[in-house]
Scaffold this active site. Structure first.
Site, PDB file in Angstrom:
ATOM      1  N   SER A  56     -23.951 -78.326  17.307  1.00  8.86           N
ATOM      2  CA  SER A  56     -25.373 -78.005  17.258  1.00  8.86           C
ATOM      3  C   SER A  56     -25.701 -77.020  18.374  1.00  8.86           C
ATOM      4  O   SER A  56     -25.405 -77.281  19.543  1.00  8.86           O
ATOM      5  CB  SER A  56     -26.160 -79.306  17.445  1.00  8.86           C
ATOM      6  OG  SER A  56     -27.526 -79.081  17.263  1.00  8.86           O
TER       7      SER A  56
ATOM      8  N   CYS B 247     -34.120 -97.947  24.563  1.00  4.36           N
ATOM      9  CA  CYS B 247     -35.136 -98.969  24.343  1.00  4.36           C
ATOM     10  C   CYS B 247     -36.529 -98.394  24.598  1.00  4.36           C
ATOM     11  O   CYS B 247     -36.804 -97.858  25.656  1.00  4.36           O
ATOM     12  CB  CYS B 247     -34.906-100.199  25.217  1.00  4.36           C
ATOM     13  SG  CYS B 247     -34.769 -99.844  26.949  1.00  4.36           S
TER      14      CYS B 247
END
Ligand code: 7TS
Length: 391
Positions: free
Chosen positions: A203, A328
């Protein structure tokens, strides 16, 4: 005071030379490469040069394919869904083998294929955080394994996987091997002429090219059902009008990334080590993964007693951009799968901060970042109940 960007594993600044090379292909050379007219006489030569640079950058041969994609997520989806369609759906094979620490675009695609009936096995990592070749030997079954997919380097820890050995094992067993090399290009040598991978994803925005363009290497002789059907662009392997300026930019960025490896390995590594030594000099800190097993630009550090999200916010407020190693979200305090796979304790999993440098990082920036990090750790620990009680 200028901000200090230490989040290059998320994305990198576009090299100004890349931007300049792209420029003519927006408003002057804007013809469609598939229906050329006078507004595009430079387009085909520029595309050919860009493709040559991509082939050269990863060591691909003339007969191999490189498909231009919109991003690494697309490349990874293409391989996994193509393999599902070509080998699993028709019953010739049943299983994809991957690891517990892949990027979500790989693991979530695997979960989707499981919902369609594919069996996916997520191999564990060893105490160093990488997949042991022996683990692959134990899991691979030539009669049922359709594909093995293991990343070249991990985006959170920077840990480099033994892809050469893993690819050899797949070759010996006649099983196809894919690697997500997004975090390896420009940091370590990626040479498909030497390492027998069958598919490889990259990428551009991870190596100072533009966002929204990437590549998928496919070894000569192999075929994959396309992910995007439509016109005959890319020989029918990936439909859609090619993004010419972005391809041109990615080609130049790849050439520069491949030519910059020695600098990355010496100067960037030295700066990263300087930052890391300073972090380890702060009491109650640790770094995940052995230094010599990691890409030269990455440090995943833990500051005991400091919630990662709080530290990111504080660093950002004081001019340093980094990211939490842990995915998280502040609402859901679930530990991130990479940390769980590495048996990193729950407490540490919530304290991770990833610092990732690039060739644009300077010594002066690192020295300023060290001061900000020290102050931030001090400030946040002064209000951390867990740090006080654990001391
Ligand atoms: N694979 C790996 C290993 C990655 O690190 C990323 C992006 C992708 C795939 C997806 O790339 P894209 O071109 O589709 O955007 N990783 C990260 C990261 O670590 N933080 O932000 C993005």
């Amino acid at each position: 005071m200028d901000r200090i960007y230490l989040d290059s594993n998320a994305t990198t600044i576009v090299d100004p030379r890349v931007k300049d090379a792209m420029e003519p292909f927006f408003c002057q050379q804007y013809g469609n490469p598939n229906s050329l007219h006078s507004f595009g006489t430079e387009i085909h030569p520029a595309m050919r040069l860009a493709m040559d640079r991509l082939y050269c950058g990863i060591g691909a041969g003339n007969e191999d394919d490189i498909i231009i994609t919109s991003c690494a997520c697309e490349g990874n989806n293409h391989v996994l869904k193509g393999i599902y369609y070509d080998l699993i759906r028709n019953g010739s094979k049943s299983e994809i083998l991957t690891t517990q620490v892949e990027h979500p675009c790989l693991s979530n695609t695997c979960a989707f294929l499981e919902s369609l009936g594919a069996k996916v096995t997520y191999m564990p990592v060893n105490t160093d955080g990488i997949v042991d070749p022996e683990t692959l030997r134990r899991h691979i079954h030539p009669d049922r394994t359709a594909l093995v997919s293991v990343m070249w380097a991990n985006n959170e820890t920077g840990l480099i996987f033994p892809v050469h050995e893993l690819a050899e094992i797949c070759r010996e067993n006649g099983v196809l091997f894919h690697t997500d090399a997004v975090q390896a290009i420009g940091k370590v040598t990626v040479d498909v002429g030497r390492v027998p991978v069958d598919f490889l994803t990259f990428s551009a925005h991870k190596f100072h090219g533009p966002k929204g363009v990437g590549g998928l290497f496919i070894r000569k002789g192999l075929k994959l059902t396309p992910l995007i059907h439509g016109g005959e662009q890319m020989g029918g392997k990936r439909a859609g009008t090619i993004n010419v300026p972005y391809l041109v930019g990615m080609g130049l960025a790849m050439e520069m990334a491949a030519g910059n490896l020695a600098y990355e390995d010496s100067s960037i590594r030295r700066l990263r080590d300087r930052l890391e030594d300073a972090i380890l000099g702060i009491p109650g800190t640790m770094v995940v993964g052995k230094r010599d097993l990691r890409t030269p630009n990455t440090t995943l550090a833990s500051f005991r007693g400091i919630e990662g999200e709080a530290m990111i916010w504080d660093l950002n407020h004081n001019g340093v951009a980094a990211s939490t190693g842990s995915a998280c979200a502040s609402e859901s305090l679930e530990s991130n799968p990479t940390f769980v796979a590495m048996h990193i304790s729950d407490e540490l999993a919530h304290t991770g901060i990833r610092f990732s440098l690039s060739r644009f990082s300077t010594e002066e920036e690192i020295d300023r970042a060290i001061v900000v990090i020290r102050q931030s750790a001090q400030r946040l620990r002064a209000i951390s109940s867990t740090y006080k009680t654990n001391k």
